[in-house]
Design an enzyme around this catalytic site. Sequence first.
Site, short mmCIF file in Angstrom:
data_model
loop_
_atom_site.label_atom_id
_atom_site.label_comp_id
_atom_site.label_asym_id
_atom_site.label_seq_id
_atom_site.Cartn_x
_atom_site.Cartn_y
_atom_site.Cartn_z
N ASP A 44 58.91 46.66 23.01
CA ASP A 44 60.00 47.94 23.11
C ASP A 44 61.08 46.74 23.81
O ASP A 44 60.49 46.42 24.60
CB ASP A 44 59.82 48.74 23.61
CG ASP A 44 59.85 48.57 24.73
OD1 ASP A 44 58.79 48.18 25.59
OD2 ASP A 44 60.29 50.21 26.08
N GLU A 98 58.02 50.14 28.45
CA GLU A 98 58.04 49.45 29.43
C GLU A 98 60.46 49.15 29.31
O GLU A 98 60.32 49.41 30.97
CB GLU A 98 58.17 48.03 28.95
CG GLU A 98 58.41 47.24 30.46
CD GLU A 98 59.16 46.57 30.79
OE1 GLU A 98 59.62 45.84 31.85
OE2 GLU A 98 60.37 46.22 30.44
N GLU A 99 60.87 49.19 28.66
CA GLU A 99 62.55 49.66 28.96
C GLU A 99 63.06 50.82 29.36
O GLU A 99 64.48 51.12 29.55
CB GLU A 99 63.45 49.10 27.62
CG GLU A 99 62.66 48.03 27.28
CD GLU A 99 62.97 45.95 28.57
OE1 GLU A 99 64.05 46.86 29.14
OE2 GLU A 99 62.82 45.31 27.91
N SER A 127 61.70 43.50 39.79
CA SER A 127 60.49 44.50 40.13
C SER A 127 59.92 44.97 38.71
O SER A 127 59.98 44.98 38.02
CB SER A 127 61.60 46.23 40.89
OG SER A 127 61.88 45.54 41.77
N ASP A 147 56.24 38.61 31.13
CA ASP A 147 57.42 38.91 30.84
C ASP A 147 58.43 38.61 32.50
O ASP A 147 59.07 40.08 32.81
CB ASP A 147 57.56 40.84 31.16
CG ASP A 147 57.86 41.53 31.02
OD1 ASP A 147 59.18 40.92 30.16
OD2 ASP A 147 58.24 42.70 30.82
N HIS A 154 68.73 41.32 29.51
CA HIS A 154 69.27 42.93 28.62
C HIS A 154 70.80 42.55 29.01
O HIS A 154 71.22 43.64 29.05
CB HIS A 154 69.42 43.57 30.75
CG HIS A 154 67.98 43.85 30.48
ND1 HIS A 154 67.78 45.06 31.42
CD2 HIS A 154 66.48 43.41 29.70
CE1 HIS A 154 66.38 45.72 32.12
NE2 HIS A 154 66.11 44.04 30.25
N ASP A 191 62.51 39.11 26.04
CA ASP A 191 61.55 40.14 26.92
C ASP A 191 61.69 41.86 25.84
O ASP A 191 62.27 42.28 24.99
CB ASP A 191 62.89 40.76 27.57
CG ASP A 191 62.47 42.13 28.76
OD1 ASP A 191 61.42 42.61 28.24
OD2 ASP A 191 63.39 42.74 28.90
N THR A 198 97.45 62.45 41.63
CA THR A 198 97.22 62.41 43.12
C THR A 198 96.32 64.25 43.50
O THR A 198 96.38 64.68 43.26
CB THR A 198 99.08 63.26 43.82
OG1 THR A 198 99.44 64.34 42.37
CG2 THR A 198 99.64 62.05 43.79
#
Lengths: 458, 458
Positions: free
Chosen positions: B88, B153-154, B399, B180, B427, B119, B315
């Site tokens: 993906d 994964e995304e 990560s 990756d 990305h 990626d 305001t």
Amino acid sequence: MDTVIDYINLNRDRYLDELKTFLAIPSISAIGEHAGDVRRCAEWCAAEMRRIGMEHVTLHETPGHPIVYGDWLGAPGAPTILFYGHYDVQPVDPLHLWDSPPFDATIRDGEIYARGSADDKGQVFMHFKAIEAHMQQNGKLPVNMKIIVEGEEEVGSKNLDDFIESHKDALGADVVVISDSPMFDRGIPSICYGLRGLIYFQIDLRGTKSDLHSGSFGGAVANPNMVLAQILSQLKDKSGRIKIPGFYDDVKALREEERAAWKKLPFNETRYRKDLGAPKLFGETGYSTLERVWARPTVEVNGILGGFTGDGAKTVIPAVSMAKVSMRLVPNQDPDRIAELFETYVKKIAPKTVEVKVTRMHGGKPWMTDFDNPFVQAAGRAIEKGFGKAPVFNREGGSIPVVATFQEILGLPSVLFGVGLPDENAHAPNEKLDLNNFHGGVIASAYLYDEIANTTTR
Amino acid sequence: MDTVIDYINLNRDRYLDELKTFLAIPSISAIGEHAGDVRRCAEWCAAEMRRIGMEHVTLHETPGHPIVYGDWLGAPGAPTILFYGHYDVQPVDPLHLWDSPPFDATIRDGEIYARGSADDKGQVFMHFKAIEAHMQQNGKLPVNMKIIVEGEEEVGSKNLDDFIESHKDALGADVVVISDSPMFDRGIPSICYGLRGLIYFQIDLRGTKSDLHSGSFGGAVANPNMVLAQILSQLKDKSGRIKIPGFYDDVKALREEERAAWKKLPFNETRYRKDLGAPKLFGETGYSTLERVWARPTVEVNGILGGFTGDGAKTVIPAVSMAKVSMRLVPNQDPDRIAELFETYVKKIAPKTVEVKVTRMHGGKPWMTDFDNPFVQAAGRAIEKGFGKAPVFNREGGSIPVVATFQEILGLPSVLFGVGLPDENAHAPNEKLDLNNFHGGVIASAYLYDEIANTTTR
């Protein structure tokens, strides 16, 4: 005066019907598509002013919406009132939160609900009807009267200063009357003798040329959101005191009589807190809530934005972040000087890791008149006759920049003669005006002209 | 091995054409309308895996997108590689910033531009082609191979843990291989032996039940934007150190060998700063930039939102404000413990004037393997053969939660065998993969299987 008051009482229902017609025109100055409605509303005002007996009624064109002017100068030797109001209204969204259509005035529980009912058509119309009563019964007013009704108050009155400046001589008067504010509380009429000023800024920070992945770069570069938080947190200390050096230098201290008078006002802090839904009130140590709002300056962060703000999680270090920061000023703080202090301070405390831009936006000076000023006292007597109750004398936390303009350009004092209520929803859905306050306001206005007529002949 | 490498060199152009077909499928897992494309991509992967000689190829259905599994277990006695990748891709907006269509792979200046090129489709495909070469030349692989290619994964790999947990026995192996990640720099291949973990939170503050006019109420109530700034500014001190009590308790200190090795890396801080467009770098005192990103935890404010954020000035004192705050963790910090420390600290420093809600969102544990681990060393030799240059051993600031999952559920070490580049725009618009790195990566992957085959027979 009795016949004038009788006339007002007799015509109460008709007055209300006519107000509904005024309220039906969607004169939203902020929205381009309503420009035609705004003009139609100006024309409606002009026609109404002619009908009640005002003379020289004209629409003054501006680069924006027209200003309606009219006068009646048939009382030589008597004082002259310059009445100021506005016929434009705020936008209505979110529309679905209105319980009845904003431009189809609806009466429920003794209130008239419509956009503009309190702010400011209802309060302008109350003067029109007081003038009508005098004219119909006596064929004249006890004072000379000049009326300005503008169509851009809700978008910052951008063309008003030019108009006043270029008609300086024609606008000469003794006192300005403005009815565009709420009374202290339901059943507690008031005369407002002080307003806070305003300066408004946008702070823009840039850390990097584009957003960064917080995994790949987190810990190696300054995060503009974090830097912004550091800057903002250094504006006020934990006791609510503003930390900008020099900020308090020109603040006029509260007079002991003021503090004593305000302490006697029926103000219930617990009810206030509960109405707001706040877990706990917070403000500058050493001052009561009314003192904090009416007589002490504040700094507020009106908006913050930076990075990812949608649902879920995105691991981004934003390139930029932004805050809207404004200050309410009190006499004798000067907006230009405070703006300079603010910009200097922000640039001083900002780290070298980000680019900082401070942009000054609109604002207005604080204003105060003595509450023993004879016109203010005359207004107090008029309110007492209209509402059967002596008014309290208060200040307001908000700003009406035009009041300072009249002071500066024309050298005139203003009387803030407002009959709205604090819960009138002026800029929100379900704006409303209490019918008894409207009716009492017409009577009080009729008395006001009479009281002012007597004031300058003192 | 020579014939395998010859085959790869001979088929270089065809490999690239096939990769383009893979890249043409818009398998955007985050966008519902692309669900059909995601499935089509899974099927394409499965067909390709069968074509290159993998067996037992199946699509495993999940509540989300399917996981493609296949294996080849014809090397009894030899070690087993569990290869993990994903088919993906990220969304493509803003589309107008792409110089060529994201799903029409285009070659410019030795790079292939397409969403997913780096990626992770390009890097997954590099292994497919290495396997094909072995199979075509030798009729077999030197190792046993199990392949998982997932489609979520995304979007946080939400169904992967369940799949691994429920196929624990079937997924038994000796080492996990993941491609990756980027290499250290262009021309400097690397093996990554450590990753930071992640915890992500949303902080929501409420001051009052609705927005308030800053004139009428400014100074009398706490402003949630200001309170948020105060809270956020207390997360890090001016030396870049995180102020949450206990936060550093479990942080594994950098080894002296690591610091020495990283000091030798060709890292130019001035160029780095200029590439980012930062006026000045900022991070924890006492650590270099690489140490800050790879081996030290950080706290980042990923997003802030509250009040009026449009053009111009309004305001308002907002009723609510919000921040997204995340932390990158390092070995041996435990996300659950850090989350507890964070929540306790935020609630402790928040004043009683606002309601505070802290919501924990996704995250993952930090991970590190010894860089003298034999599989890591085998990977290093393979990289050297593929790229003609010994790799550097580095950690990453980002990560990859699945690495910790493989460690925990299957007890397996991972080798991060990435051939992307730091400027690959993974990305972002104009994602790209260097063609030489792709080709070198196919060769290095072919060697990797060989090196791993020899590793466990040590």
